[in-house]
Design an enzyme around this catalytic site. Structure first.
Site, PDB file in Angstrom:
ATOM      1  N   LYS A  35       0.841  -1.199   0.000  1.00 27.90           N
ATOM      2  CA  LYS A  35       0.000   0.000   0.000  1.00 27.90           C
ATOM      3  C   LYS A  35       0.879   1.253   0.000  1.00 27.90           C
ATOM      4  CE  LYS A  35      -3.536   2.280   2.733  1.00 27.90           C
ATOM      5  NZ  LYS A  35      -4.496   2.234   3.823  1.00 27.90           N
ATOM      6  N   GLU A  71      10.565  -4.609   4.524  1.00 22.06           N
ATOM      7  CA  GLU A  71      10.651  -6.021   4.135  1.00 22.06           C
ATOM      8  C   GLU A  71      10.333  -6.178   2.650  1.00 22.06           C
ATOM      9  OE1 GLU A  71       8.923  -4.840   6.704  1.00 22.06           O
ATOM     10  OE2 GLU A  71       9.035  -6.158   8.455  1.00 22.06           O
ATOM     11  N   GLY A 101      -4.829  -1.861   4.872  1.00 22.25           N
ATOM     12  CA  GLY A 101      -4.012  -2.992   4.415  1.00 22.25           C
ATOM     13  C   GLY A 101      -4.645  -4.342   4.690  1.00 22.25           C
ATOM     14  N   ARG A 102      -5.147  -4.536   5.899  1.00 21.40           N
ATOM     15  CA  ARG A 102      -5.696  -5.856   6.251  1.00 21.40           C
ATOM     16  C   ARG A 102      -7.101  -6.080   5.688  1.00 21.40           C
ATOM     17  NH1 ARG A 102      -4.645  -2.512  10.320  1.00 21.40           N
ATOM     18  NH2 ARG A 102      -6.316  -1.760  11.670  1.00 21.40           N
ATOM     19  N   GLU A 104      -4.644  -6.642  14.848  1.00 25.52           N
ATOM     20  CA  GLU A 104      -4.162  -5.320  14.442  1.00 25.52           C
ATOM     21  C   GLU A 104      -5.322  -4.315  14.498  1.00 25.52           C
ATOM     22  OE1 GLU A 104      -0.644  -4.801  11.594  1.00 25.52           O
ATOM     23  OE2 GLU A 104      -2.293  -4.114  10.342  1.00 25.52           O
ATOM     24  N   HIS A 123      -4.163 -33.320  17.684  1.00 24.17           N
ATOM     25  CA  HIS A 123      -3.000 -34.108  18.104  1.00 24.17           C
ATOM     26  C   HIS A 123      -1.892 -33.203  18.617  1.00 24.17           C
ATOM     27  CE1 HIS A 123      -4.851 -37.741  16.495  1.00 24.17           C
ATOM     28  NE2 HIS A 123      -5.356 -36.913  15.601  1.00 24.17           N
ATOM     29  N   LYS A 154       9.156  -0.593  14.168  1.00 22.07           N
ATOM     30  CA  LYS A 154       9.715  -0.247  12.845  1.00 22.07           C
ATOM     31  C   LYS A 154      10.786   0.824  13.009  1.00 22.07           C
ATOM     32  CE  LYS A 154       5.627  -0.952   9.915  1.00 22.07           C
ATOM     33  NZ  LYS A 154       4.623  -0.310   9.091  1.00 22.07           N
TER      34      LYS A 154
HETATM   35  O1  F6P Z   1       2.456  -4.034   9.905  1.00 17.90           O
HETATM   36  C1  F6P Z   1       1.853  -2.822   9.655  1.00 17.90           C
HETATM   37  C2  F6P Z   1       1.329  -2.695   8.260  1.00 17.90           C
HETATM   38  O2  F6P Z   1       1.146  -1.343   8.024  1.00 17.90           O
HETATM   39  C3  F6P Z   1       0.040  -3.468   8.015  1.00 17.90           C
HETATM   40  O3  F6P Z   1      -1.071  -2.804   8.481  1.00 17.90           O
HETATM   41  C4  F6P Z   1       0.078  -3.629   6.545  1.00 17.90           C
HETATM   42  O4  F6P Z   1      -0.816  -4.605   6.123  1.00 17.90           O
HETATM   43  C5  F6P Z   1       1.523  -4.014   6.355  1.00 17.90           C
HETATM   44  O5  F6P Z   1       2.221  -3.203   7.282  1.00 17.90           O
HETATM   45  C6  F6P Z   1       2.074  -3.823   4.980  1.00 17.90           C
HETATM   46  O6  F6P Z   1       2.023  -2.495   4.556  1.00 17.90           O
HETATM   47  P1  F6P Z   1       2.208  -2.089   3.052  1.00 17.90           P
HETATM   48  O7  F6P Z   1       1.121  -2.710   2.269  1.00 17.90           O
HETATM   49  O8  F6P Z   1       2.147  -0.598   3.031  1.00 17.90           O
HETATM   50  O9  F6P Z   1       3.551  -2.595   2.595  1.00 17.90           O
END
Ligand code: F6P
Length: 529
Positions: A190, A196, A248-249, A334, A365, A494
Site C-alpha cells: 500500500k 521487508e 491494508g488488512r 491489528e 493431536h 519499525k
Molecule cells: O504491519 C503494519 C502494516 O502497516 C500493516 O497494516 C500492513 O498490512 C503491512 O504493514 C504492509 O504495509 P504495506 O502494504 O504498506 O507494505
C-alpha cells in the site's frame, strides 16, 4: 443498571450452569443459530441464554453499532486518527449504488481498476507465465496468500508464490527453481515503503536481471503510492492503484487480490467479491438476532470481555483454510488490539483477544489436550464444509466432519468422574487406583464453542466468510469504543529496527542502547562472518 454490569452479573450467576441444561430450556438448535442463504452459524454450545443475548443486543444498540455501520458504508471518516473513510466494502460493491467520499462517487474508479485488473490477469493467464511471485507483507500478503490456498481447486492459471519475510531464506527458497524468464513478480505494498517488501523486491529484481528476465515487462505493482512505483521502475500500465480508504488488512478485494485473480481467473474473483457483497447486504439489513456478523461479534464480546477468556481459537476443519487463523490474527489483533478509546481516554475493558489456531484435525493431536482438560477456558470457533472437493475421497470428508462435530460435543458434554470410574472399573481397576486413574480421565465439559457450516469452500463462500469476520471486527470495535482501522502499535518497532540497522552492521556503536540489547548486538557481531 449499566449493561456491562448486568452482563457481568449474569455471567457470575450462570458460570457453573451446565451447557446441556440450556437445551432443556430452549430449542437452542434452531434459536441459537443464524442462517444466511447458504451458511449456518451455530452458537448453541455457549453459555448465552435468552436474557444474556437480549443484554448483548442492547449493548450493541447502546454503542450505536447500526448508525456507525451505516456511516462506514456511506464513506464517513470513521478512521478518525488517520482522517480516512473505511471503504473496503466499495471494492465489492459490484452492482450497488454510488459511494461518496468527499462529495465524489468512488465507484467509477473502483470499477475501472477492476476492469484493468481483469484485462491484466487475462493477459498473464494467456501468456507463457508459469509462476507469479507476490512480494508483500501483512495485509499485502496474508489476504491473497490465504485466499489463493483456500481456492486451490479453482486454480487454472500460473502457480502463485508468496514472499513476505525479510529473512532472505524465504525469497531464496522461493526463487530457487523458478524460471526468471517466465515469472511475474508482483510488488504488493500500500505504502511502497515497507522495508521487508522493498528489500525483497530489490532482490527479486536483481535475480530477474541476472537470470535473463526483463523487470520492465515482468514486474507489476499494487499500491496507493504511484510515484514510488515509477521510481522503482515499474511500467505505469502494470500498476494497480487504490485509495487510502482501503486498509491494508482489508485490501484483498482490490488490487492486492491480483494474484488470486490470476490464479482462479476474473470470473472466480468476481464470485469471491459477490460473496462478500452478499454478506455486506446481509449485515446492513438483517435484524440483530438474524445478523451473522452481529451475533458472531456478540458471542466474542461475551467470551472475551464478560467471561474474561483471553484467547479465541479459530479451528477450520478445512485444510485449504490453513492460513485463515494467521489472516484473522492480523485482521482481529491489528484492528482491535488497542488501549485507548477514540477520544484518547483509556478503555474500560479488555480489547481484542489473542486469536490463534490451526486446521483440524491436526490441532487435535497437538493442543486440544489443554483445551479439553487444561485450567484455562478457550472458546473455540469451528468451521467446516458439508462437502469436500474430492468426490473420490468422500470418506475422508465424512471423517473430517465427524471429528469437527465430535470436538464441540466433547467440549460441551465432558465426562464426569462417575463415567470415568465406570470405565476404569470395566478395565478391572478397583479402590484407590480406580479413583486415581478415573481422575485423569475426567473432562470438565461446559467449554464453549461455535460452529460455522457452509456447503463448499468455493469463491463465493470464501468471500462471505472473510466479510463475515471483517464485520465482526467492526462490531466488536464499535462496542469497545476503539478505532479498528489504525495500527499505531506497529510503528515503534519499525522505528527502532531502522535505527538498529547500522548498529547490527557494526557501523554505529551500541551507545544509548540498554544493556540487554547492547550485549545481544555484541553477540551477533562476534558470531557473524
Ligand atoms: O504491519 C503494519 C502494516 O502497516 C500493516 O497494516 C500492513 O498490512 C503491512 O504493514 C504492509 O504495509 P504495506 O502494504 O504498506 O507494505
Amino acid at each position: 443498571m449499566d449493561i456491562w454490569k448486568s452482563l457481568k452479573s449474569r455471567q457470575n450467576a450462570v458460570a457453573d450452569r451446565p451447557l446441556l441444561a440450556l437445551f432443556e430450556e430452549d430449542d437452542r438448535a434452531s434459536d441459537f443459530v443464524v442462517e444466511t442463504a447458504n451458511m449456518r452459524f451455530d452458537y448453541a454450545k455457549t453459555n448465552i441464554d435468552r436474557d444474556t443475548r437480549a443484554d448483548l443486543v442492547k449493548l450493541a444498540e447502546h454503542a450505536g453499532v447500526a448508525a456507525k455501520r451505516d456511516a462506514m458504508f456511506a464513506g464517513a471518516e470513521i478512521n478518525e486518527t488517520e482522517g480516512r473513510a473505511v471503504l473496503h466494502t466499495a471494492l465489492r460493491n459490484l452492482d450497488g449504488g454510488p459511494v461518496m467520499v468527499d462529495g465524489q462517487d468512488v465507484m467509477p474508479g473502483v470499477l475501472d481498476t477492476l476492469a484493468a485488473m481483469r484485462a491484466f490477469a487475462n493477459k498473464i493467464r494467456a501468456s507463457d507465465t508459469t509462476d507469479v511471485v507476490n512480494i508483500g507483507i501483512g495485509g499485502s500478503d496474508l489476504g491473497p496468500a490465504m485466499a489463493t490456498a483456500a481456492l486451490s481447486p479453482y486454480h487454472d492459471g500460473p502457480r502463485c508464490h508468496f514472499v513476505s519475510n525479510v529473512d532472505g531464506a524465504q525469497i531464496a527458497d522461493t526463487l530457487r527453481g523458478l524460471d526468471a524468464k517466465t515469472t511475474l513478480v508482483i510488488v504488493a505494498s500500500k505504502t511502497f515503503t515497507t522495508i521487508e517488501t522493498m528489500t525483497n523486491a530489490r532482490t527479486a529484481k536483481a535475480w530477474m536481471i541476472d537470470h535473463g528476465g526483463d523487470p520492465k515487462v515482468q514486474f507489476a505493482a499494487l499500491s496507493t503510492a504511484e510515484e514510488k512505483t515509477a521510481d522503482f521502475g515499474i511500467d505505469p500500465d502494470q500498476v494497480f492503484g487504490f485509495e487510502d480508504w482501503v486498509g491494508g488488512r482489508y485490501s484483498v478485494w482490490g488490487p492486492i487480490g491480483l494474484s488470486v485473480m490470476i490464479a482462479i481467473g476474473p470470473k472466480g474473483f468476481d464470485a469471491f467479491l459477490r460473496g462478500a457483497q452478499a454478506m455486506d447486504t446481509h449485515f446492513r439489513v438483517a435484524d440483530p438476532l438474524e445478523n451473522m456478523p452481529m451475533m458472531l461479534a456478540l458471542v466474542g464480546i461475551w467470551h472475551n470481555q464478560i467471561c474474561d477468556y483471553a484467547t479465541r481459537a479459530v479451528l477450520p476443519y478445512d485444510q485449504r483454510l490453513a492460513y485463515l487463523p494467521a489472516y484473522l490474527q492480523q485482521l482481529e489483533m491489528e484492528s482491535n488490539g488497542k488501549s485507548v478509546q477514540i477520544d484518547g481516554t483509556p478503555v474500560d475493558h479488555h480489547t481484542g483477544p489473542v486469536v490463534w489456531g490451526v486446521v483440524g484435525t491436526n490441532g487435535q493431536h497437538a493442543f486440544y489436550q489443554l483445551i479439553h482438560q487444561g485450567t484455562r477456558i478457550i472458546p473455540c470457533e469451528f468451521l467446516v464444509a458439508a462437502n469436500g472437493h474430492e468426490p473420490e475421497l468422500t470418506h475422508h470428508h465424512k471423517l473430517l466432519v465427524a471429528n469437527c462435530l465430535a470436538q464441540s460435543e466433547a467440549l460441551m458434554r465432558g465426562r464426569s468422574f462417575g463415567e470415568a470410574s465406570k470405565m476404569m472399573a470395566a478395565k478391572g481397576l478397583t479402590g484407590a487406583e480406580q479413583e486415581r486413574q478415573a481422575q485423569h480421565r475426567v473432562f470438565p465439559g461446559n467449554r464453549p464453542s461455535t460452529t460455522l457450516v457452509y456447503p463448499l469452500l468455493d469463491p463465493y463462500t470464501l468471500g462471505q466468510i472473510v466479510a463475515l469476520y471483517e464485520h465482526r471486527v467492526f462490531v466488536e470495535g464499535v462496542i469497545l469504543g476503539i478505532n479498528s482501522y489504525d495500527q499505531w502499535g506497529v510503528e515503534l518497532g519499525k522505528e527502532l529496527a531502522t535505527s538498529l540497522g547500522p548498529v547490527v552492521e557494526g557501523v554505529e556503536p551500541t551507545t544509548g542502547k540498554d544493556g540487554s540489547t547492547a550485549s545481544l548486538v555484541d553477540y551477533v557481531l562476534k558470531h557473524s562472518g
